[in-house]
Design a protein around this motif. Structure first.
Motif, PDB file in Angstrom:
ATOM      1  N   ARG A  58       6.374 -12.855  -8.158  1.00 45.78           N
ATOM      2  CA  ARG A  58       5.462 -12.120  -9.036  1.00 45.78           C
ATOM      3  C   ARG A  58       5.517 -10.618  -8.791  1.00 45.78           C
ATOM      4  O   ARG A  58       5.974 -10.160  -7.739  1.00 45.78           O
ATOM      5  CB  ARG A  58       4.022 -12.586  -8.815  1.00 45.78           C
ATOM      6  N   LYS A  59       5.019  -9.868  -9.748  1.00 47.47           N
ATOM      7  CA  LYS A  59       4.722  -8.464  -9.504  1.00 47.47           C
ATOM      8  C   LYS A  59       3.404  -8.389  -8.733  1.00 47.47           C
ATOM      9  O   LYS A  59       2.451  -9.111  -9.041  1.00 47.47           O
ATOM     10  CB  LYS A  59       4.606  -7.696 -10.821  1.00 47.47           C
ATOM     11  N   LEU A  60       3.360  -7.522  -7.749  1.00 49.51           N
ATOM     12  CA  LEU A  60       2.162  -7.408  -6.938  1.00 49.51           C
ATOM     13  C   LEU A  60       1.021  -6.780  -7.737  1.00 49.51           C
ATOM     14  O   LEU A  60       1.244  -5.953  -8.622  1.00 49.51           O
ATOM     15  CB  LEU A  60       2.438  -6.554  -5.698  1.00 49.51           C
ATOM     16  N   GLU A  61      -0.182  -7.194  -7.408  1.00 45.93           N
ATOM     17  CA  GLU A  61      -1.389  -6.602  -7.978  1.00 45.93           C
ATOM     18  C   GLU A  61      -2.259  -6.081  -6.843  1.00 45.93           C
ATOM     19  O   GLU A  61      -2.097  -6.459  -5.679  1.00 45.93           O
ATOM     20  CB  GLU A  61      -2.151  -7.646  -8.795  1.00 45.93           C
ATOM     21  N   ASP A  62      -3.170  -5.207  -7.184  1.00 43.37           N
ATOM     22  CA  ASP A  62      -4.076  -4.674  -6.180  1.00 43.37           C
ATOM     23  C   ASP A  62      -4.828  -5.823  -5.496  1.00 43.37           C
ATOM     24  O   ASP A  62      -5.402  -6.683  -6.167  1.00 43.37           O
ATOM     25  CB  ASP A  62      -5.080  -3.722  -6.838  1.00 43.37           C
ATOM     26  N   GLY A  63      -4.797  -5.848  -4.178  1.00 43.42           N
ATOM     27  CA  GLY A  63      -5.469  -6.913  -3.431  1.00 43.42           C
ATOM     28  C   GLY A  63      -4.573  -8.057  -3.019  1.00 43.42           C
ATOM     29  O   GLY A  63      -5.008  -8.931  -2.266  1.00 43.42           O
ATOM     30  N   PHE A  64      -3.326  -8.083  -3.497  1.00 39.97           N
ATOM     31  CA  PHE A  64      -2.387  -9.074  -2.977  1.00 39.97           C
ATOM     32  C   PHE A  64      -2.116  -8.736  -1.508  1.00 39.97           C
ATOM     33  O   PHE A  64      -1.939  -7.568  -1.150  1.00 39.97           O
ATOM     34  CB  PHE A  64      -1.064  -9.035  -3.737  1.00 39.97           C
ATOM     35  N   VAL A  65      -2.077  -9.747  -0.663  1.00 40.93           N
ATOM     36  CA  VAL A  65      -1.714  -9.555   0.740  1.00 40.93           C
ATOM     37  C   VAL A  65      -0.402 -10.289   0.979  1.00 40.93           C
ATOM     38  O   VAL A  65      -0.285 -11.486   0.680  1.00 40.93           O
ATOM     39  CB  VAL A  65      -2.815 -10.069   1.690  1.00 40.93           C
ATOM     40  N   VAL A  66       0.566  -9.550   1.497  1.00 44.27           N
ATOM     41  CA  VAL A  66       1.916 -10.093   1.654  1.00 44.27           C
ATOM     42  C   VAL A  66       2.408  -9.866   3.078  1.00 44.27           C
ATOM     43  O   VAL A  66       1.919  -8.991   3.793  1.00 44.27           O
ATOM     44  CB  VAL A  66       2.904  -9.425   0.672  1.00 44.27           C
ATOM     45  N   THR A  67       3.363 -10.677   3.474  1.00 47.38           N
ATOM     46  CA  THR A  67       4.094 -10.408   4.712  1.00 47.38           C
ATOM     47  C   THR A  67       5.371  -9.667   4.372  1.00 47.38           C
ATOM     48  O   THR A  67       5.975  -9.901   3.325  1.00 47.38           O
ATOM     49  CB  THR A  67       4.449 -11.706   5.460  1.00 47.38           C
ATOM     50  N   VAL A  68       5.756  -8.753   5.255  1.00 50.02           N
ATOM     51  CA  VAL A  68       7.022  -8.045   5.134  1.00 50.02           C
ATOM     52  C   VAL A  68       7.793  -8.336   6.410  1.00 50.02           C
ATOM     53  O   VAL A  68       7.432  -7.847   7.484  1.00 50.02           O
ATOM     54  CB  VAL A  68       6.818  -6.536   4.936  1.00 50.02           C
ATOM     55  N   GLU A  69       8.833  -9.177   6.311  1.00 47.88           N
ATOM     56  CA  GLU A  69       9.468  -9.708   7.513  1.00 47.88           C
ATOM     57  C   GLU A  69      10.993  -9.722   7.418  1.00 47.88           C
ATOM     58  O   GLU A  69      11.609 -10.787   7.415  1.00 47.88           O
ATOM     59  CB  GLU A  69       8.946 -11.114   7.819  1.00 47.88           C
ATOM     60  N   PRO A  70      11.605  -8.550   7.365  1.00 49.61           N
ATOM     61  CA  PRO A  70      13.071  -8.521   7.399  1.00 49.61           C
ATOM     62  C   PRO A  70      13.581  -8.982   8.757  1.00 49.61           C
ATOM     63  O   PRO A  70      12.877  -8.880   9.775  1.00 49.61           O
ATOM     64  CB  PRO A  70      13.387  -7.041   7.166  1.00 49.61           C
ATOM     65  N   ASP A 130       1.573  -7.809   8.082  1.00 47.17           N
ATOM     66  CA  ASP A 130       0.767  -8.267   6.957  1.00 47.17           C
ATOM     67  C   ASP A 130       0.214  -7.033   6.244  1.00 47.17           C
ATOM     68  O   ASP A 130      -0.454  -6.198   6.864  1.00 47.17           O
ATOM     69  CB  ASP A 130      -0.378  -9.155   7.436  1.00 47.17           C
ATOM     70  N   VAL A 131       0.488  -6.917   4.950  1.00 45.50           N
ATOM     71  CA  VAL A 131       0.231  -5.678   4.220  1.00 45.50           C
ATOM     72  C   VAL A 131      -0.555  -5.971   2.948  1.00 45.50           C
ATOM     73  O   VAL A 131      -0.233  -6.911   2.207  1.00 45.50           O
ATOM     74  CB  VAL A 131       1.561  -4.972   3.864  1.00 45.50           C
ATOM     75  N   VAL A 132      -1.576  -5.139   2.691  1.00 43.41           N
ATOM     76  CA  VAL A 132      -2.368  -5.244   1.470  1.00 43.41           C
ATOM     77  C   VAL A 132      -1.794  -4.303   0.423  1.00 43.41           C
ATOM     78  O   VAL A 132      -1.655  -3.099   0.668  1.00 43.41           O
ATOM     79  CB  VAL A 132      -3.846  -4.883   1.717  1.00 43.41           C
ATOM     80  N   ALA A 133      -1.451  -4.832  -0.747  1.00 43.34           N
ATOM     81  CA  ALA A 133      -0.942  -4.005  -1.839  1.00 43.34           C
ATOM     82  C   ALA A 133      -2.102  -3.254  -2.492  1.00 43.34           C
ATOM     83  O   ALA A 133      -3.145  -3.842  -2.793  1.00 43.34           O
ATOM     84  CB  ALA A 133      -0.229  -4.861  -2.878  1.00 43.34           C
ATOM     85  N   ARG A 134      -1.912  -1.973  -2.686  1.00 45.18           N
ATOM     86  CA  ARG A 134      -2.884  -1.128  -3.365  1.00 45.18           C
ATOM     87  C   ARG A 134      -2.176  -0.361  -4.472  1.00 45.18           C
ATOM     88  O   ARG A 134      -0.947  -0.340  -4.537  1.00 45.18           O
ATOM     89  CB  ARG A 134      -3.516  -0.136  -2.384  1.00 45.18           C
ATOM     90  N   SER A 135      -2.938   0.294  -5.321  1.00 46.21           N
ATOM     91  CA  SER A 135      -2.312   1.145  -6.330  1.00 46.21           C
ATOM     92  C   SER A 135      -1.716   2.387  -5.696  1.00 46.21           C
ATOM     93  O   SER A 135      -0.789   2.985  -6.239  1.00 46.21           O
ATOM     94  CB  SER A 135      -3.333   1.537  -7.395  1.00 46.21           C
ATOM     95  N   GLY A 136      -2.236   2.765  -4.516  1.00 48.35           N
ATOM     96  CA  GLY A 136      -1.692   3.882  -3.770  1.00 48.35           C
ATOM     97  C   GLY A 136      -1.078   3.413  -2.467  1.00 48.35           C
ATOM     98  O   GLY A 136      -0.312   2.456  -2.437  1.00 48.35           O
ATOM     99  N   VAL A 137      -1.436   4.088  -1.381  1.00 48.00           N
ATOM    100  CA  VAL A 137      -0.860   3.767  -0.070  1.00 48.00           C
ATOM    101  C   VAL A 137      -1.295   2.367   0.356  1.00 48.00           C
ATOM    102  O   VAL A 137      -2.483   2.035   0.313  1.00 48.00           O
ATOM    103  CB  VAL A 137      -1.303   4.803   0.980  1.00 48.00           C
ATOM    104  N   PRO A 138      -0.357   1.527   0.760  1.00 48.65           N
ATOM    105  CA  PRO A 138      -0.730   0.167   1.187  1.00 48.65           C
ATOM    106  C   PRO A 138      -1.476   0.188   2.513  1.00 48.65           C
ATOM    107  O   PRO A 138      -1.393   1.152   3.280  1.00 48.65           O
ATOM    108  CB  PRO A 138       0.618  -0.538   1.326  1.00 48.65           C
TER     109      PRO A 138
END
Length: 451
Positions: A378-390, A430-438
């Motif tokens: 999906r495209k992220l929306e404000d308030g989505f919480v995602v893991t970033v794990e390269p 674990d990162v929260v997507a925001r419209s600005g800085v996460p």
């Protein structure tokens, strides 16, 4: 279970939860109306029984129930909701001298419910409306359920709408996830200390658990505690009781839980090798750059592709491959070292629901043909919480296959042999997507723990 990090009975938490429940009620009312039902009955679940045994596995409350009530120690309990009315929470408190019944909850969230103690399923049924023919049931079924007369059991057209909405977290949910990250950071710091002291995988896991203040069954998943080349096994499931004769590295993927919400954190450490420590430090920079890209509107498929390119360039820079990033991508060489997705949604479930839904009605966003393992499209929306794990790894199976193919000539095998004892590197926040800085929940928690 009351998480050790949650601040109980405070005005802040009460207000956060009340606002959260209003959102859950609004979403549920809309989904019920769309699906043609009038009420919703959710079951907490029961601990599963082992086959041909009288022993139960540890109980874990089901996520559709926990989104309403942060209870993980009250099996066979129910939430009943009719739009416009206060939700009812039926707490199962059997009279039983074999086991202790759960206490009636009295935490910050309980004022939002009509709480009723029930001693049996029969008693639970008697507290519900006589006619449930317009009520949808969600949860694990049980023998008596059909006789209760629900309109539907786990209807897909209702569940998909609820799952789709759950991807965007409320401020209360993010607060719980923040607390879970706090606990997780304490566990990771303790685990690294144990690693530096020469502990075994099992001993490191115990130190993690102790620092989190959680029993093993209260953790969101079995911790991956991998020394040396065990770090090349993506979901390494064992914990060796003895430390290896020579320790090279630690890859630990372990999270905590608070209020039913999980953290999912991975760190990689070098024991004494300065070059490997330097590689980890450079990869940490790569991971942070990726984290900074998390924004509302970001297409996760594009984000995974960006991580694929970044890791391709990194592999070239540290001498593992001898071709450009473009060549590595075009030939799928990068997949030999990076065979998983960049991350997933996080919430009540470690791999939270709704990650591939295009619409509330359940239509799916297809995974890219060359990346079929993505858990989020999906495209992220404000308030989505995602893991970033390269990550990148030296996996025997994939390396052996590559050696038999033309891409084998693109790999610097002497360099691989030099580094494969370390297993690999993965760093996960674990990162929260925001419209600005996460908001990077994990880095915040680690910084606070060091203060």
């Amino acid at each position: 279970m009351n998480s050790p990090a949650i601040r109980q009975n405070t005005d802040d938490w009460t207000q956060l939860f009340c606002a959260h429940l209003r959102v859950v009620e609004k979403r549920s009312a809309a989904a019920l109306a769309s699906a043609g039902y009038e009420s919703l009955l959710l079951h907490a679940g029961i601990p599963p029984l082992l086959f041909l045994d009288d022993h139960h596995l540890p109980f874990r409350a089901q996520a559709p129930f926990k989104v309403w009530a942060p209870l993980d120690d009250a099996p066979d309990s129910f939430v009943f909701f009719t739009p416009g009315k206060q939700p009812r929470l039926l707490i199962h408190q059997p009279v039983d001298y074999w086991h202790k019944a759960p206490a009636l909850p009295a935490a910050y969230w309980t004022a939002s419910f009509d709480i009723v103690s029930v001693g049996s399923r029969e008693a639970a049924r008697s507290t519900l409306p006589k006619d449930l023919s317009h009520t949808a049931f969600i949860g694990a079924s049980f023998a008596e359920l059909l006789s209760w007369g629900p309109a539907a059991i786990n209807p897909d057209h209702l569940i998909t709408q609820l799952d789709y909405a759950r991807a965007a977290k409320t401020p209360y949910e993010i607060a719980c996830l923040r607390e879970a990250s706090t606990l997780g950071s304490l566990g990771h710091r303790a685990a690294e200390r144990a690693f530096r002291a020469g502990a075994s995988e099992f001993e490191i896991a115990l130190e993690f658990q102790k620092a989190c203040g959680l029993r093993e069954q209260e953790l969101p998943y079995n911790p991956i505690v991998a020394l040396n080349d065990n770090g090349a096994v993506l979901h390494y499931q064992f914990q060796e009781r003895r430390a290896p004769a020579k320790i090279h590295s630690l890859l630990i993927d372990a999270g905590a839980e608070s209020g039913g919400y999980a953290s999912d954190i991975t760190r990689t450490c070098s024991y004494a090798d300065a070059e490997w420590a330097g590689i980890i430090a450079k990869f940490d920079e790569l991971q942070l750059k990726l984290c900074s890209q998390v924004r509302a509107g970001l297409d996760w498929r594009d984000f995974h592709q960006a991580s694929y390119r970044a890791i391709s360039e990194f592999l070239n820079q540290i001498g593992i491959i001898n071709v450009s990033a473009d060549q590595a991508i075009d030939t799928a060489l990068t997949t030999v070292f990076y065979p998983h997705g960049i991350g997933h949604l996080l919430g009540l479930q470690v791999h939270d629901v709704g990650g591939t839904q295009a619409t509330p009605d359940g239509k799916q966003i297809e995974r890219p043909y060359n990346h079929p393992f993505l858990r989020l499209t999906r495209k992220l929306e404000d308030g989505f919480v995602v893991t970033v794990e390269p990550g990148f790894y030296f996996i025997d199976q994939l390396l052996d296959e590559a050696k038999r193919k033309p891409i084998g000539k693109m790999i610097e095998w002497q360099r691989v042999e030099q580094l494969r004892k370390f297993g690999g590197v993965r760093i996960e926040d674990d990162v929260v997507a925001r419209s600005g800085v996460p908001e990077n929940l994990t880095r915040q928690a680690f910084e606070a723990a060091q203060a």
